[in-house]
Write an enzyme that holds these catalytic residues in place. Sequence first.
Site, PDB file in Angstrom:
ATOM      1  CG  HIS A 307      -2.057   0.981   1.146  1.00 30.49           C
ATOM      2  ND1 HIS A 307      -1.902   2.324   1.407  1.00 30.49           N
ATOM      3  CD2 HIS A 307      -3.357   0.802   0.815  1.00 30.49           C
ATOM      4  CE1 HIS A 307      -3.067   2.931   1.247  1.00 30.49           C
ATOM      5  NE2 HIS A 307      -3.964   2.039   0.890  1.00 30.49           N
ATOM      6  CG  ASP A 365      -7.775  -1.888  -2.707  1.00 32.08           C
ATOM      7  OD1 ASP A 365      -8.919  -1.448  -2.527  1.00 32.08           O
ATOM      8  OD2 ASP A 365      -6.757  -1.178  -2.638  1.00 32.08           O
TER       9      ASP A 365
END
Length: 432
Positions: A307, A365
């Site tokens: 991330h 995600d």
Amino acid sequence: MSNNTVTLNFSDGREPIELPVLDSSMGNPVIDIRMLAAHGIYTLDAGFTSTASCESGITFIDGDEGLLSHRGYDIEDLAYKSDFIEVCYLLLYGELPTAAQKHAFESSIRHHSMVHDQVVNVFRGFRRDAHPMALMIGVTGAMSAFYPDAHDVFDPAVRDLAAHRLLAKVPTVAAWAHKYNLGEPFMYPQHRLGYAANFLYMMQATPCENYEVNPVLARALERIFILHADHEQNASTSTVRLAGSTGATPFACIAAGMASLWGPLHGGANEAVLKMLEEIGDVSKIPEIIERAKDKTNPFRLMGFGHRIYKNFDPRAKVIRETAHEVLNELDMNDDPLFKVALELERIALEDEYFIEKKLYPNVDFYSGIVFRALGIPSSMFTPLFALARTAGWVAQWSEMLSSPGHKIGRPRQRYIGEKMREYVPLEKRTG
């Protein structure tokens, strides 16, 4: 506020400028550069990665420590102990509600979940195969015409009503966007159902038969909504704030946020994860995929790992990982080929030294796409669901900005690198 200052010195002999350093309640201090404009100097920070565009008391992120909190409450506590309506109240009003406050707030959201009957005609102006995000952006913006009493945004009561309406109506708009794609009748909200369960009903039920929402699946979706409710000053939230700084109607501001979220670099990551899993197709292909991912000369990248903000781990990933496994077990889908690929990739990422060293852990995600697919939600609806959840943060950030003392319209500066002033040449005299 700290008594610390920094001094900006110039090599051309100009007078130094002393700038105050402001402490934050959590996180890094900031250098207050607001006085630079009075000296005819601006800063250059492409992407605003080193610039605080506002002061906010809503969400805090510490990417190095893997911390995400709303109003001082850890995201994991909220995901496991709270529900989405309570988190919406917290974001909007700053405190967890009492039982009476929550009841009143929830009743208001339910009351406003219907949309104006003529909104149906707005949907009918689109092609049936229009992307659901295009529908959501268009319809949400169009609601400005149906609720003209929301235009005086500097009135706290008007802002409050607008926030309730948006939190209530965006799920209806999202579900109807899906129904419009399918050519199925719109399903109206049911006041007997909770927030996530009501959305699943509007999205998946038909008038032909009874539809009972599975509580395990509703709770899984509720957690995903909580995990996506707000994420500090990201691109879409900054868009909402910038649009809102002009005094624009709240429906237009949220539509602007949706447009920003639609970009594949922002809200489309979970859809990209599912596409990647479909392209891999079978567990037998994973070793080859892992080698490609480790090869620095290969442009291939695994989607859903690591991330930009969280340098250690995504604090939302642990919660959604457990949620994903709960959903797969509930639906008896652990043998699904696509989910087998996902589970094997997850196992490797958590055990392989390369991924551990690079801190390439599965992020929110990676898991949300898996859960959405298990719930029967098509990939075209992944970003609309993200927008639905993020509306909570958008309206809170919008309201906070407009209620802040000294509110100003957003006006970023630039470093001009174009042509200097030059003489206009008549058309007949131009050459080359």
